[in-house]
Write a protein that holds these residues in place. Sequence first.
Motif, mmCIF file in Angstrom:
data_model
loop_
_atom_site.group_PDB
_atom_site.id
_atom_site.type_symbol
_atom_site.label_atom_id
_atom_site.label_comp_id
_atom_site.label_asym_id
_atom_site.label_seq_id
_atom_site.Cartn_x
_atom_site.Cartn_y
_atom_site.Cartn_z
ATOM 1 N N HIS A 1 111.156 10.102 29.289
ATOM 2 C CA HIS A 1 112.167 10.964 29.903
ATOM 3 C C HIS A 1 111.584 12.164 30.647
ATOM 4 C CE1 HIS A 1 111.453 13.602 26.492
ATOM 5 N NE2 HIS A 1 111.949 12.718 25.634
ATOM 6 N N LEU A 2 110.280 12.098 31.002
ATOM 7 C CA LEU A 2 109.639 13.128 31.826
ATOM 8 C C LEU A 2 109.651 14.509 31.166
ATOM 9 C CD1 LEU A 2 111.106 12.089 35.308
ATOM 10 C CD2 LEU A 2 108.791 11.643 34.460
ATOM 11 N N GLY A 3 109.739 14.526 29.843
ATOM 12 C CA GLY A 3 109.750 15.795 29.126
ATOM 13 C C GLY A 3 111.062 16.544 29.215
ATOM 14 N N LEU A 4 112.086 15.893 29.748
ATOM 15 C CA LEU A 4 113.377 16.551 29.964
ATOM 16 C C LEU A 4 114.363 16.292 28.832
ATOM 17 C CD1 LEU A 4 113.886 15.670 33.745
ATOM 18 C CD2 LEU A 4 113.009 17.814 32.794
ATOM 19 N N GLY A 5 114.088 15.284 28.000
ATOM 20 C CA GLY A 5 115.090 14.782 27.073
ATOM 21 C C GLY A 5 116.004 13.816 27.804
ATOM 22 N N TYR A 6 116.460 12.772 27.101
ATOM 23 C CA TYR A 6 117.280 11.768 27.781
ATOM 24 C C TYR A 6 118.638 12.320 28.227
ATOM 25 C CZ TYR A 6 114.247 7.702 27.415
ATOM 26 O OH TYR A 6 113.215 6.813 27.591
ATOM 27 N N ASP A 7 119.178 13.301 27.515
ATOM 28 C CA ASP A 7 120.467 13.857 27.935
ATOM 29 C C ASP A 7 120.408 14.350 29.373
ATOM 30 O OD1 ASP A 7 121.580 13.314 25.507
ATOM 31 O OD2 ASP A 7 121.491 15.370 24.746
ATOM 32 N N LYS A 8 119.306 14.996 29.725
ATOM 33 C CA LYS A 8 119.142 15.500 31.088
ATOM 34 C C LYS A 8 118.592 14.433 32.026
ATOM 35 C CE LYS A 8 117.856 19.725 31.576
ATOM 36 N NZ LYS A 8 117.024 20.960 31.540
ATOM 37 N N ALA A 9 117.593 13.679 31.563
ATOM 38 C CA ALA A 9 116.919 12.713 32.432
ATOM 39 C C ALA A 9 117.872 11.644 32.942
ATOM 40 C CB ALA A 9 115.750 12.069 31.691
ATOM 41 N N LEU A 10 118.822 11.205 32.123
ATOM 42 C CA LEU A 10 119.742 10.156 32.561
ATOM 43 C C LEU A 10 120.690 10.627 33.654
ATOM 44 C CD1 LEU A 10 120.573 8.369 29.183
ATOM 45 C CD2 LEU A 10 119.004 7.640 30.986
ATOM 46 N N GLY A 11 120.676 11.916 33.931
ATOM 47 C CA GLY A 11 121.451 12.420 35.058
ATOM 48 C C GLY A 11 120.969 11.926 36.404
ATOM 49 N N CYS A 12 119.764 11.356 36.451
ATOM 50 C CA CYS A 12 119.249 10.851 37.734
ATOM 51 C C CYS A 12 119.634 9.394 37.990
ATOM 52 C CB CYS A 12 117.728 11.013 37.797
ATOM 53 S SG CYS A 12 116.784 9.754 36.916
#
Length: 339
Positions: free
Chosen positions: A222-233
């Motif tokens: 998840h690029l160090g963002l956490g999946y909650d944020k990363a899945l926003g892409c």
Amino acid sequence: MSNTGSRAIELPANQPKQFYRGGASIAELRGAPEADFGPEDWVASTTTLFGKPDAGLSRLPDGRLLRDAVAADPTTWLGAEHVAEFGADTALLVKLLDAGQRLPVHCHPSNAFAATHLDCRHGKTEAWIVIGTKGANPLVYIGFRDDVPEGVVTRWVAEQDTSAMLGALNEVRVSPGDVVFVPAGVPHAIGAGVFIVELQQPTDFSVTLEWSGFLATPDAGHLGLGYDKALGCVDRDGWGGRLDELIRRTGDQSKGAVDLFARNADPFFRADRLHVSGSVELDPSFAVLVVLEGSGSLGPLELRRGSTAVVPHAAGQEVLSGDLVAVRCRPPLPSSLGS
């Protein structure tokens, strides 16, 4: 200024370690069929693997990193118009990718997402030029067939429901000459036995929806963002009725210069497949050349099947001659020169 910046330069294989199997087709193309050094060959790369300071960078014959050579003399390498828009940034990464196994379902952030969350001007739109296949049913998976609600994607990732994720994608059989455009955000996977030249924006940003069985831990996906944020892409729109925007079939075109991409790729990269019998003059441009068949020369540089070369803008109107087929990959045309 070193004269290595004014003529085409042949580059050796550059295969940073990856998490999946492959590489035999790269070795065979390059003429070393006994070798199997990795599934990706990063050609003329000024990009590093995510989270690693040096892995992935290409080195010139004089020992310098290409990244450092471009930074020291960007106009020679890239041309004044490119530098005015992108600075000392090639705005391009080219790979040979040989999928020895199916890759996981994943996607890449857009320019806007990367700028907001990753402090980078480039996201990772990419495209695949199929140059070989193995097996009875070579497949790629591209875009959801139908719109998928945000909560459903979140659940699939949390539960690692591989069958649901893969089953929701458009399954496309491919053969040499096919070209697949993959906009940022569109979920995708490459099937086992598919060998491609890949063009992409110069980052290593991937959000891995299907990490189980591929990555050591979910934190690697998840690029160090956490999946909650990363899945926003993730692009959750359905692509089932508009795959013609993403897929072109060019295998039956075998004369002259074949423009491989539709205009939707222009802001990201350009490529043509050159069928040469005799000679052709190439316009000045920073370029990466991959020779698929035959032999010849680019200016004074001898070429053969499997050769990969970086061409600086300052090489000018070099003559490509011989009896060969090659893919020429170039960065986006600066907007000041666009139509």
